[in-house]
Design an enzyme around this catalytic site. Structure first.
Site, short mmCIF file in Angstrom:
data_model
loop_
_atom_site.label_atom_id
_atom_site.label_comp_id
_atom_site.label_asym_id
_atom_site.label_seq_id
_atom_site.Cartn_x
_atom_site.Cartn_y
_atom_site.Cartn_z
N THR A 11 0.84 -1.20 0.00
CA THR A 11 0.00 0.00 0.00
C THR A 11 0.88 1.25 0.00
O THR A 11 0.63 2.21 -0.73
CB THR A 11 -0.91 -0.01 1.24
OG1 THR A 11 -1.57 -1.26 1.30
CG2 THR A 11 -1.93 1.10 1.18
N GLU B 22 13.86 -25.32 29.24
CA GLU B 22 14.53 -24.29 28.44
C GLU B 22 16.03 -24.54 28.39
O GLU B 22 16.66 -24.31 27.35
CB GLU B 22 14.24 -22.90 29.01
CG GLU B 22 12.78 -22.46 28.92
CD GLU B 22 12.17 -22.60 27.54
OE1 GLU B 22 12.91 -22.42 26.55
OE2 GLU B 22 10.97 -22.90 27.45
P1 ADP Z 1 0.92 -3.97 2.96
O1 ADP Z 1 0.02 -3.10 2.16
O2 ADP Z 1 1.95 -4.67 2.14
O3 ADP Z 1 0.20 -4.90 3.86
P2 ADP Z 1 1.56 -1.47 4.16
O4 ADP Z 1 2.03 -0.71 2.99
O5 ADP Z 1 0.17 -1.23 4.60
O6 ADP Z 1 1.76 -3.02 3.93
O7 ADP Z 1 2.58 -1.22 5.35
C1 ADP Z 1 2.15 -0.82 6.62
C2 ADP Z 1 3.14 0.14 7.23
O8 ADP Z 1 4.39 -0.49 7.48
C3 ADP Z 1 3.45 1.31 6.35
O9 ADP Z 1 2.54 2.34 6.52
C4 ADP Z 1 4.85 1.71 6.79
O10 ADP Z 1 4.79 2.53 7.94
C5 ADP Z 1 5.45 0.40 7.19
N1 ADP Z 1 6.26 -0.18 6.12
C6 ADP Z 1 6.00 -1.32 5.45
N2 ADP Z 1 6.95 -1.57 4.53
C7 ADP Z 1 7.83 -0.56 4.60
C8 ADP Z 1 9.03 -0.24 3.89
N3 ADP Z 1 9.51 -1.04 2.94
N4 ADP Z 1 9.67 0.89 4.21
C9 ADP Z 1 9.20 1.69 5.18
N5 ADP Z 1 8.08 1.45 5.88
C10 ADP Z 1 7.39 0.34 5.61
ZN ZN Z 2 10.10 -25.85 24.47
MG MG Z 3 -2.01 -3.07 2.37
#
Ligand code: ADP
Ligand code: ZN
Ligand code: MG
Length: 599
Positions: free
Chosen positions: A199, A415
């Site tokens: 996204t 553990e």
């Molecule tokens: P997806 O759509 O793949 O499920 P998102 O784009 O919604 O993941 O990611 C959620 C949040 O995680 C983003 O808003 C960002 O803050 C963080 N994030 C995910 N991937 C990255 C990346 N490659 N670099 C920086 N931040 C990231």
């Molecule tokens: Zn164990």
């Molecule tokens: Mg997403």
């Protein structure tokens, strides 16, 4: 959404107003209500001065200045002659005139109401309202929001970014591509696990290119009303064309783009219609309109093959989980605004978080800030990151949980068993730390520290991991000669690995290099149920035998290692009971000392 209460309030107040009007118009006569016969008696007695007749109602004022009202019988025609006879001044008020407004209202009200309700619905439908805007796309124009992200906000997935650079170039200046006559891809499918930044990437493309951004989630298309999804698709594409150049982002496209005809019990016609409409719209693009459709999914395997055909989502960009350098960079982005202590080493954190996605890392950074804030610290230290990592990975520490001493002892040996095997075997990652503080659902934990990301594993490594997993149960048997349920998770994971050694990775000599994908994948609606099981009974028996052989061999070997090193096992458990948490280095120290003393 906000419109609805407002409109309903308006409607209700109109109705209340009408009721009030009605009551007022009927209550124009006031006075003491009496029987008609009593009223006539007063008239007869000559005490009545004025009388007003209004329809069936009459009111009269007596010489003592009292006012009486009553109703006349419908066909009582002698009233007027009697009033004349007694010389009462009387006046007849028209029933029409008195309630003119009411009369108009009462005859027109139903029609007015119907028209009002009709207008209300029409307004809702046009307004793209969530509840009533059936046919309108629910896309949000994220112009400003999306433009705030650029490729600088996305780290650790450089290859994906490079592949998308071309799209950005095109959106910036479509004419450049047109001149060359090249065909630009109309659809790009971002494929990656949840949280990898799909996204975010889509928004960053819009931000880089400074174009309109329409985003909608696949599940928005699938509604309870038939035909809604399809018309939403139509509307979404029409909107985007108007605002070209731009991006249409369809998040979680698998909700709408699953294989057609795959549903159990008749399938989902609505979804199929939506999907068909989507395909039609995609085909309607000639690519040079300046609109690019980006879709994201974490289940590319369930997508209908029509979607991935050339001319549609023919470009797939994989968004992988970040490697160690990527994680360090992502941490850099998400800690930019945080006040970090001197000792914070992002590289070390990146090393200790294999398998974390971008979203996990963003969460980790935020969590560590919260932990530091809770302790009123001025800066966020390495210990806070450490704590946050454990919390994100394993759930919160449950220090307050009261554990009986004998159970604590069992956990310590369990553990210690894991940790000693891990520390002794070269094939297994070094021990990071061991704890008997309960966390999440586990009573204790042994954490390993991978030295680098693993993309494939050797058979010897897998057997080492199996032994490590058996370490807990073996220690329990060796010391207490009884079993607890604490090892069930270990056994489950071990069995699953053994199963894959045989069935998926072809590492078993008896079965040979065959892939027997009977386990793992979840059943996808009807399709997989229909698929024939391609394993014969004799092969299934053989598999079971081999799996159990692998697990049992690992257990016997583990048992032997622990037996030979029982002093170390006692020592490590003792230390665990004293300190609750010990580091990998401390275990190595004990190992070195004891083994040195032995020789
Ligand atoms: P997806 O759509 O793949 O499920 P998102 O784009 O919604 O993941 O990611 C959620 C949040 O995680 C983003 O808003 C960002 O803050 C963080 N994030 C995910 N991937 C990255 C990346 N490659 N670099 C920086 N931040 C990231
Ligand atoms: Zn164990
Ligand atoms: Mg997403």
């Amino acid at each position: 959404m906000q419109n609805i209460p407002k409109n309903i309030i308006l409607l209700i107040s109109i109705i209340i107003g009408i009721i009030v009007l009605y009551t007022f118009s009927t209550k124009t006569m006031s006075g003491k209500e009496i029987l008609f016969s009593d009223f006539m008696d007063i008239v007869e007695s000559g005490q009545m001065l004025n009388v007003t007749i209004k329809g069936n109602q009459i009111s009269g004022q007596t010489n003592t200045n009292e006012t009486f009202i009553t109703n006349t019988p419908r066909y009582y025609n002698d009233l007027v002659p009697q009033l004349y006879k007694r010389g009462v001044r009387f006046n007849v008020e028209s029933t029409e005139a008195n309630g003119l407004l009411f009369a108009i209202l009462s005859s027109w009200l139903p029609i007015i109401l119907i028209i009002g309700v009709w207008i209300f619905f029409m307004k809702q439908m046009q307004g793209g309202n969530k509840i009533m805007g059936f046919g309108k796309s629910r896309s949000k124009m994220l112009d400003e929001d999306a433009k705030r992200f650029t490729f600088d906000d996305v780290a650790g997935i450089e290859e994906s970014k490079e592949e998308l650079d071309e799209i950005v170039e095109f959106l910036r200046d479509p004419s450049k591509f047109e001149k060359l006559g090249g065909r630009i891809p109309t659809g790009v499918l971002l494929v990656g696990e949840p949280g990898t930044g799909k996204t975010l990437l889509a928004k960053a493309i819009a931000g880089e290119a400074q174009v309109a951004f329409f985003s909608i989630s696949g599940s928005d298309f699938v509604e309870m009303f038939v035909g809604v999804g399809a018309s939403r698709v139509r509307d979404l594409f029409a909107q985007a064309r108007e605002n070209a150049p731009g991006i249409i982002f369809i998040d979680e496209i698998d909700a709408v783009g699953r294989h057609r005809g795959a549903g159990l019990g008749g399938g989902n016609d609505e979804r199929e219609q939506t999907l068909n409409q989507l395909l039609v719209e995609l085909d309607g693009f000639n690519g040079n309109e300046g609109v690019i459709v980006i879709a994201a999914t974490n289940r590319p395997d369930v997508l209908d093959s029509a979607l991935t055909r050339p001319g549609r989502f023919d470009r797939q960009v994989v968004v992988p989980k970040p490697d160690i350098n990527g994680r360090q960079k992502i941490l850099g982005i998400h800690t930019k605004e945080l006040k970090l202590a001197e000792d914070v080493d992002l590289k070390k954190i990146a090393q200790a978080t294999p398998g974390f996605t971008g979203a996990d890392l963003a969460n980790l950074a935020n969590e560590s800030a919260l932990i530091a804030a809770r302790q009123n610290k001025k800066t966020i230290g390495m210990v806070d990151f450490e704590e946050a990592r454990d919390k994100v990975m394993m759930g919160k520490e449950r220090r307050s949980m009261i554990i009986p001493d004998d159970e604590k002892k069992t956990t310590a040996y369990h553990e210690a068993g894991h940790a000693i095997i891990a520390a002794m075997l070269d094939e297994v990652d070094p021990v990071h730390k061991v704890t008997i503080i309960p966390r999440g659902r586990a009573l204790g934990l042994t954490m390993l520290l991978p030295e680098d990301d693993k993309y494939s594993q050797k058979e010897s490594q897998l057997r080492g991991i199996l032994m490590m997993m058996m370490g807990g149960r073996a220690a329990e048997e060796l010391i207490f000669n009884h079993f607890t349920t604490g090892a069930s998770n270990d056994l489950e994971r071990a069995t699953s690995i053994a199963n894959r050694i045989v069935c998926n990775w072809g590492m078993n000599k008896e079965i040979g290099p065959i892939h027997l994908s009977a386990s793992g994948d979840e059943v996808f609606l009807g399709r997989d149920l229909m698929r024939k099981r391609n394993i014969s009974q004799s092969l299934a028996n053989k598999i079971d035998k081999e799996v159990s052989k692998i697990v049992n061999t690992a257990y016997q070997k583990t048992m032997k290692v622990l037996k030979d090193n029982i002093n170390i096992l006692h020592k490590v458990s003792q230390k665990l009971l004293e300190q609750e948490t010990i580091t990998g280095q401390e275990i190595l120290d004990i190992l070195g000392k004891m083994q040195g003393a032995h020789q």
